[in-house]
Design a protein around this motif. Structure first.
Motif, PDB file in Angstrom:
ATOM      1  N   SER A   1       0.836  -1.197   0.000  1.00 12.83           N
ATOM      2  CA  SER A   1       0.000   0.000   0.000  1.00 12.83           C
ATOM      3  C   SER A   1       0.866   1.240   0.000  1.00 12.83           C
ATOM      4  O   SER A   1       2.071   1.189   0.197  1.00 12.83           O
ATOM      5  CB  SER A   1      -0.901  -0.003   1.242  1.00 12.83           C
ATOM      6  N   ALA A   2       0.203   2.400  -0.198  1.00 14.35           N
ATOM      7  CA  ALA A   2       0.927   3.673  -0.201  1.00 14.35           C
ATOM      8  C   ALA A   2       1.447   4.007   1.180  1.00 14.35           C
ATOM      9  O   ALA A   2       2.303   4.867   1.318  1.00 14.35           O
ATOM     10  CB  ALA A   2       0.009   4.774  -0.712  1.00 14.35           C
ATOM     11  N   GLN A   3       0.912   3.328   2.204  1.00 13.53           N
ATOM     12  CA  GLN A   3       1.341   3.595   3.577  1.00 13.53           C
ATOM     13  C   GLN A   3       2.412   2.609   4.048  1.00 13.53           C
ATOM     14  O   GLN A   3       2.676   2.495   5.226  1.00 13.53           O
ATOM     15  CB  GLN A   3       0.140   3.525   4.526  1.00 13.53           C
ATOM     16  N   SER A   4       3.033   1.899   3.127  1.00 10.65           N
ATOM     17  CA  SER A   4       4.080   0.969   3.520  1.00 10.65           C
ATOM     18  C   SER A   4       5.344   1.224   2.717  1.00 10.65           C
ATOM     19  O   SER A   4       5.298   1.777   1.609  1.00 10.65           O
ATOM     20  CB  SER A   4       3.619  -0.483   3.332  1.00 10.65           C
ATOM     21  N   TYR A   5       6.460   0.843   3.295  1.00 13.30           N
ATOM     22  CA  TYR A   5       7.759   1.084   2.700  1.00 13.30           C
ATOM     23  C   TYR A   5       8.615  -0.170   2.823  1.00 13.30           C
ATOM     24  O   TYR A   5       8.388  -1.020   3.677  1.00 13.30           O
ATOM     25  CB  TYR A   5       8.475   2.247   3.416  1.00 13.30           C
ATOM     26  N   GLU A   6       9.617  -0.259   1.960  1.00 14.33           N
ATOM     27  CA  GLU A   6      10.607  -1.312   2.101  1.00 14.33           C
ATOM     28  C   GLU A   6      11.609  -0.888   3.183  1.00 14.33           C
ATOM     29  O   GLU A   6      12.089   0.249   3.204  1.00 14.33           O
ATOM     30  CB  GLU A   6      11.349  -1.540   0.781  1.00 14.33           C
ATOM     31  N   LEU A   7      11.934  -1.811   4.070  1.00 16.35           N
ATOM     32  CA  LEU A   7      12.874  -1.583   5.159  1.00 16.35           C
ATOM     33  C   LEU A   7      14.063  -2.511   4.975  1.00 16.35           C
ATOM     34  O   LEU A   7      13.894  -3.734   4.866  1.00 16.35           O
ATOM     35  CB  LEU A   7      12.199  -1.854   6.505  1.00 16.35           C
ATOM     36  N   LEU A   8      15.265  -1.944   4.952  1.00 22.99           N
ATOM     37  CA  LEU A   8      16.485  -2.723   4.864  1.00 22.99           C
ATOM     38  C   LEU A   8      17.134  -2.770   6.238  1.00 22.99           C
ATOM     39  O   LEU A   8      17.273  -1.737   6.902  1.00 22.99           O
ATOM     40  CB  LEU A   8      17.457  -2.113   3.853  1.00 22.99           C
ATOM     41  N   VAL A   9      17.541  -3.957   6.667  1.00 25.04           N
ATOM     42  CA  VAL A   9      18.152  -4.143   7.971  1.00 25.04           C
ATOM     43  C   VAL A   9      19.515  -4.798   7.795  1.00 25.04           C
ATOM     44  O   VAL A   9      19.615  -5.887   7.225  1.00 25.04           O
ATOM     45  CB  VAL A   9      17.278  -5.018   8.901  1.00 25.04           C
ATOM     46  N   GLY A  10      20.556  -4.118   8.264  1.00 30.28           N
ATOM     47  CA  GLY A  10      21.880  -4.712   8.296  1.00 30.28           C
ATOM     48  C   GLY A  10      22.109  -5.391   9.630  1.00 30.28           C
ATOM     49  O   GLY A  10      21.569  -4.959  10.661  1.00 30.28           O
ATOM     50  N   THR A  11      22.896  -6.455   9.639  1.00 30.35           N
ATOM     51  CA  THR A  11      23.101  -7.235  10.863  1.00 30.35           C
ATOM     52  C   THR A  11      24.558  -7.661  10.989  1.00 30.35           C
ATOM     53  O   THR A  11      25.308  -7.677  10.006  1.00 30.35           O
ATOM     54  CB  THR A  11      22.237  -8.515  10.858  1.00 30.35           C
ATOM     55  N   TYR A  12      24.929  -8.033  12.192  1.00 30.84           N
ATOM     56  CA  TYR A  12      26.183  -8.757  12.406  1.00 30.84           C
ATOM     57  C   TYR A  12      25.900 -10.244  12.240  1.00 30.84           C
ATOM     58  O   TYR A  12      24.856 -10.741  12.692  1.00 30.84           O
ATOM     59  CB  TYR A  12      26.740  -8.470  13.801  1.00 30.84           C
ATOM     60  N   THR A  13      26.831 -10.950  11.600  1.00 27.86           N
ATOM     61  CA  THR A  13      26.554 -12.332  11.213  1.00 27.86           C
ATOM     62  C   THR A  13      27.353 -13.371  11.994  1.00 27.86           C
ATOM     63  O   THR A  13      27.500 -14.507  11.554  1.00 27.86           O
ATOM     64  CB  THR A  13      26.802 -12.507   9.700  1.00 27.86           C
ATOM     65  N   GLN A  14      27.876 -13.000  13.167  1.00 25.31           N
ATOM     66  CA  GLN A  14      28.574 -14.005  13.978  1.00 25.31           C
ATOM     67  C   GLN A  14      27.599 -14.991  14.611  1.00 25.31           C
ATOM     68  O   GLN A  14      27.997 -16.084  15.023  1.00 25.31           O
ATOM     69  CB  GLN A  14      29.408 -13.334  15.071  1.00 25.31           C
ATOM     70  N   GLY A  15      26.316 -14.619  14.716  1.00 19.32           N
ATOM     71  CA  GLY A  15      25.310 -15.492  15.311  1.00 19.32           C
ATOM     72  C   GLY A  15      24.421 -16.123  14.264  1.00 19.32           C
ATOM     73  O   GLY A  15      24.902 -16.750  13.318  1.00 19.32           O
ATOM     74  N   THR A  16      23.088 -15.939  14.406  1.00 22.04           N
ATOM     75  CA  THR A  16      22.146 -16.589  13.492  1.00 22.04           C
ATOM     76  C   THR A  16      21.778 -15.729  12.290  1.00 22.04           C
ATOM     77  O   THR A  16      21.249 -16.256  11.307  1.00 22.04           O
ATOM     78  CB  THR A  16      20.856 -16.964  14.237  1.00 22.04           C
ATOM     79  N   SER A  17      22.019 -14.411  12.349  1.00 21.49           N
ATOM     80  CA  SER A  17      21.721 -13.569  11.191  1.00 21.49           C
ATOM     81  C   SER A  17      22.676 -13.884  10.045  1.00 21.49           C
ATOM     82  O   SER A  17      23.831 -14.266  10.259  1.00 21.49           O
ATOM     83  CB  SER A  17      21.820 -12.090  11.559  1.00 21.49           C
ATOM     84  N   LYS A  18      22.176 -13.671   8.825  1.00 18.47           N
ATOM     85  CA  LYS A  18      22.936 -14.064   7.640  1.00 18.47           C
ATOM     86  C   LYS A  18      23.353 -12.895   6.750  1.00 18.47           C
ATOM     87  O   LYS A  18      24.103 -13.089   5.799  1.00 18.47           O
ATOM     88  CB  LYS A  18      22.104 -15.046   6.795  1.00 18.47           C
ATOM     89  N   GLY A  19      22.857 -11.685   7.013  1.00 16.32           N
ATOM     90  CA  GLY A  19      23.246 -10.571   6.148  1.00 16.32           C
ATOM     91  C   GLY A  19      22.255  -9.434   6.172  1.00 16.32           C
ATOM     92  O   GLY A  19      21.858  -8.948   7.241  1.00 16.32           O
ATOM     93  N   ILE A  20      21.795  -9.007   4.986  1.00 14.28           N
ATOM     94  CA  ILE A  20      20.853  -7.897   4.838  1.00 14.28           C
ATOM     95  C   ILE A  20      19.451  -8.473   4.628  1.00 14.28           C
ATOM     96  O   ILE A  20      19.240  -9.326   3.759  1.00 14.28           O
ATOM     97  CB  ILE A  20      21.226  -7.011   3.636  1.00 14.28           C
ATOM     98  N   TYR A  21      18.506  -7.962   5.409  1.00 16.28           N
ATOM     99  CA  TYR A  21      17.122  -8.413   5.308  1.00 16.28           C
ATOM    100  C   TYR A  21      16.268  -7.270   4.754  1.00 16.28           C
ATOM    101  O   TYR A  21      16.414  -6.116   5.170  1.00 16.28           O
ATOM    102  CB  TYR A  21      16.589  -8.839   6.671  1.00 16.28           C
TER     103      TYR A  21
END
Length: 373
Positions: free
Chosen positions: A9-29
């Motif tokens: 919708s016009a009231q929503s946006y794409e959000l990019l999240v950067g993370t540290y990947t030493q744990g369970t995160s894998k990169g950019i979401y």
């Protein structure tokens, strides 16, 4: 993994999240953020697998993304790098272009020159030898990165024997007019000013006059932001938990009032990220350490001076970064050590922060950026 969004919708946006990947995160979401309800979508629309993308930089047209890879000794990848990506303007799908070494350890910040032809990177470098540095690398017409063309190192202050034994460059920021570049060095207690010659592809940064801004000994400058009219600038001093105000004149920064973030007699904090509201009326500053709060200031439009109006818990631990959503109604706080992004209501008129509307679980979030185009 790629999951495409539906019924955006016009009231929503794409959000990019950067993370540290030493744990369970894998990169950019890549998520969908609903600015009506203040909610991040339950599942990512895309995961870009990349090592330690701790800081994200978007080009002015949002067609390209640059992520520093905060690698260094003792990690799976020991080499500091920056990765470039293209962003499809219709689908927002992110595709990797290339990866370039930063000639330093633990790069923590990057910014583009005003014309987009250069990327400046801050190599923080945890270890004092060889220490941190600021580097410049070219950006090709297709958005891919070229090798480093210039590296600048600075002597440390040694005021704090442990944290300032070497240079630790924490950010590299261009003036809004694009003519000057400012390097904040936590290890040196200084901001170094360079005059930018974007046409010189071999050595684009030369010392400005004046070339250095002296900060209080042991203060540890971190991040710098300019107001929209380029009259004032604000700088977090991490080690003393303060924010400094400057008057901007012909590239120079005249130091004004330094404001404490910690309460007298209270727990010791560590100043981190800072952002101005879109209208320039309010400044938000994160204070980490034992404090873990956002401090909200009203900005005097005539003098640029700050007046504290609120302190608000981040409802978590170690707010590495935060961002105000494009509607101005919410603040998204990346609490690195408590593994969550906390979404907080914001009053556009008063600047005050309200209730927490979502606590979104994600391992080691480090940065948030919105796509608005």
């Amino acid at each position: 993994m790629l999951i495409m969004a539906t019924n955006a919708s016009a009231q929503s946006y794409e959000l990019l999240v950067g993370t540290y990947t030493q744990g369970t995160s894998k990169g950019i979401y890549r998520y969908r953020f609903d600015s009506t309800r203040g909610e991040i979508s339950a599942k990512p629309e895309q995961l870009v697998v990349v090592a330690n993308p701790s800081w994200l930089t978007l080009s002015a047209d949002q067609r390209h993304l640059y992520a520093v890879n905060e690698n260094g000794p003792g990690q799976a990848d020991t080499v500091g790098k920056v990765t470039s990506f293209s962003i499809n303007p219709q689908t927002h799908v992110i595709d990797q272009l290339n990866e370039v070494e930063t000639q330093g350890d633990e790069p923590t910040h990057a910014s583009l020159s005003k014309d987009g032809s250069l990327l400046f990177v801050a190599n923080y470098a945890v270890h004092p030898e060889p220490g941190g540095s600021a580097v410049a690398m070219g950006v090709a017409p297709d958005g891919s990165l070229l090798p480093v063309v210039q590296q600048e190192r600075h002597p440390a202050s040694h005021v704090d024997a442990e944290r300032q034994a070497g240079s630790h460059v924490h950010s590299v920021v261009s003036a809004p007019n694009g003519r000057y570049v400012y390097v904040s060095d936590l290890g040196a207690d200084k901001v170094f000013i360079y005059r930018l010659d974007a046409g010189n592809k071999q050595w684009p940064l030369g010392p400005a006059t004046p070339s250095v801004v002296e900060l209080p000994p042991g203060s540890g400058p971190r991040h710098l932001v300019f107001d929209a009219k380029t009259k004032y600038a604000y700088l977090t001093l991490e080690m003393t938990a303060q924010v400094a105000k400057f008057d901007y004149r012909s590239g120079g920064l005249d130091l004004g009032k330094i404001t404490d973030l910690d309460r007298q007699g209270g727990p010791k904090g560590a100043a981190g990220a800072l952002h101005l509201s879109a209208d320039g009326r309010f400044l938000y500053v994160s204070n980490r350490g034992a404090v873990n709060e956002l401090v909200v200031f009203a900005v005097n439009p005539e003098t640029g001076d700050l007046r504290e109006i609120q302190r608000r818990s981040v409802d978590g631990d170690h707010p590495r970064e935060f961002g105000i959503d494009p509607s101005g109604q919410f603040v998204l706080i990346a609490n690195q050590k408590s593994n969550a992004i906390v979404v907080v209501q914001r009053d556009v008129k008063t600047g005050l922060l309200g209730m927490t509307v979502q606590t979104f679980a994600i391992d080691s979030p480090s940065d948030v950026k919105f796509l608005t185009q």
